[in-house]
Design an enzyme around this catalytic site. Structure first.
Site, short mmCIF file in Angstrom:
data_model
loop_
_atom_site.label_atom_id
_atom_site.label_comp_id
_atom_site.label_asym_id
_atom_site.label_seq_id
_atom_site.Cartn_x
_atom_site.Cartn_y
_atom_site.Cartn_z
N TYR A 14 4.98 5.74 -9.24
CA TYR A 14 3.68 5.42 -8.67
C TYR A 14 2.61 6.36 -9.22
O TYR A 14 2.83 7.57 -9.32
CB TYR A 14 3.71 5.60 -7.15
CG TYR A 14 4.73 4.75 -6.44
CD1 TYR A 14 4.40 3.48 -5.94
CD2 TYR A 14 6.04 5.20 -6.25
CE1 TYR A 14 5.34 2.70 -5.29
CE2 TYR A 14 6.99 4.43 -5.59
CZ TYR A 14 6.63 3.18 -5.11
OH TYR A 14 7.57 2.42 -4.47
N ASP A 69 -4.12 6.24 4.48
CA ASP A 69 -4.82 5.75 3.29
C ASP A 69 -6.26 5.44 3.66
O ASP A 69 -6.69 5.63 4.80
CB ASP A 69 -4.11 4.55 2.66
CG ASP A 69 -4.07 3.32 3.56
OD1 ASP A 69 -4.79 3.29 4.57
OD2 ASP A 69 -3.32 2.38 3.24
N ARG A 84 1.92 7.36 0.83
CA ARG A 84 0.93 7.79 1.83
C ARG A 84 1.40 9.03 2.57
O ARG A 84 0.59 9.91 2.90
CB ARG A 84 0.66 6.65 2.81
CG ARG A 84 -0.14 5.50 2.21
CD ARG A 84 -0.33 4.38 3.21
NE ARG A 84 0.89 3.66 3.49
CZ ARG A 84 1.15 3.01 4.63
NH1 ARG A 84 0.27 3.04 5.62
NH2 ARG A 84 2.28 2.35 4.77
N ASP A 136 2.18 -1.84 -0.20
CA ASP A 136 1.11 -1.96 0.80
C ASP A 136 0.07 -2.97 0.33
O ASP A 136 -0.15 -3.12 -0.89
CB ASP A 136 0.43 -0.61 1.01
CG ASP A 136 1.34 0.42 1.65
OD1 ASP A 136 2.30 0.02 2.34
OD2 ASP A 136 1.11 1.63 1.43
#
Length: 298
Positions: free
Chosen positions: A74, A88, A179, A46
């Site tokens: 992550y 987000d 997300r 992203d």
């Protein structure tokens, strides 16, 4: 006048992507800086996310599917108390809650997000709907209902927590949306949530320590960038390696089954080299490999 095609450059460049830059923008800048003929990436990040973005150059683009299927890790922070339109911090707040989870409740909830799970991608994502990207439809005001997709989550652990946030680390397979994890975790805890900070710390064999800073990618730093290139076969470490015979090399480079030395299960996907030069990815057929992707390294 014929358009200049660019240089034949093969290998992987690992970029430590900063926030505020799109993945395709990183690829374009790498290609420009190296005057490379061909480039692509193995897994979108992203725009607001940071960390490992693996850029394939030249013949290394043929190994992108291998890396795309690899596990990735992550680190991210979830803010409790609000759900947003994009899941987000960049999106508009659409729901709020005064509930805040305890550390014990968070740890108990994580087990429901490990293993084979079904995940609905964020409405603002690159998923295609009738040929269009979901994020383009969302910008046009369309309400998009995305279907749940399977995801393998190897691990999901709590690193730290405050009253309003939780720091987590997830290792997952192809197609994972952090997300969505934050959104669904917030819903399961009854407090709502969205991602605040997100960083990919490794992707397959490539870690953040392999990355070159985005602001160093410039034609003036071309020598430095080329020094950071990793060989094509860096993405193939999880596949068995075979050594081609002299005749096998000739046949493989012509797209035919070629004789190899080494051991693997019959039918296994392997990669083949000779004299430290990667030749192909293919299927081991017992003494021979049937190539599926041949590397034309010149």
């Amino acid at each position: 006048m014929a358009r200049k095609k660019g240089r034949e450059i093969h290998g992987w460049l690992i970029v430590d992507k900063p926030a505020g830059v799109g993945s395709t923008d990183v690829v374009s800048k790498v290609r420009w800086a190296l005057d490379a003929k061909k480039a692509g990436h193995a897994g979108t990040l992203d725009p607001d996310a940071t960390g490992v973005l693996a850029i394939a150059l030249g013949e290394a683009t043929k190994t992108v599917p291998i890396l795309t299927d690899a596990l990735k890790a992550y680190d991210f922070t979830v803010n409790w108390g609000a759900e947003t339109s994009s899941d987000d911090a960049s999106g508009e707040v659409v729901k709020t809650s005064d509930v805040r989870p305890t550390e014990a409740a968070i740890r108990a909830a994580l087990s429901g997000f490990i293993g084979d799970i079904m995940q609905v991608p964020p409405s603002v994502s690159a998923v295609r709907v009738d040929g269009a990207r979901a994020y383009d439809l969302a910008r046009e005001g369309e309400v998009v209902e995305l279907a749940a997709r399977p995801l393998w989550v190897e691990s999901l652990e709590l690193l730290a927590t405050t009253e309003h946030t939780a720091d987590l680390r997830m290792v997952c397979g192809k197609g994972g949306y952090v997300r969505s994890i934050a959104r669904d975790l917030g819903r399961s805890l009854g407090c709502l949530g969205h991602v605040d900070h997100l960083r990919r710390i490794w992707s397959g064999p490539f870690g953040a320590e392999d990355g070159i800073a985005f602001d160093r990618i410039d034609r003036a730093n071309q020598v430095e960038i080329e020094a950071a290139l990793l060989p094509l076969q860096s993405a193939l470490v999880d596949l068995p390696q075979m050594q081609a015979t002299e005749i096998g090399e000739i046949r493989i480079l012509n797209g035919n089954p070629g004789q190899v030395l080494g051991h693997a299960e019959f039918g296994a996907e392997v990669w083949v080299s000779r004299n430290d030069r990667a030749l192909c990815i293919g299927r081991y057929m017992g003494g021979e490999v049937q190539p599926s992707r041949v590397f034309n390294l010149g």
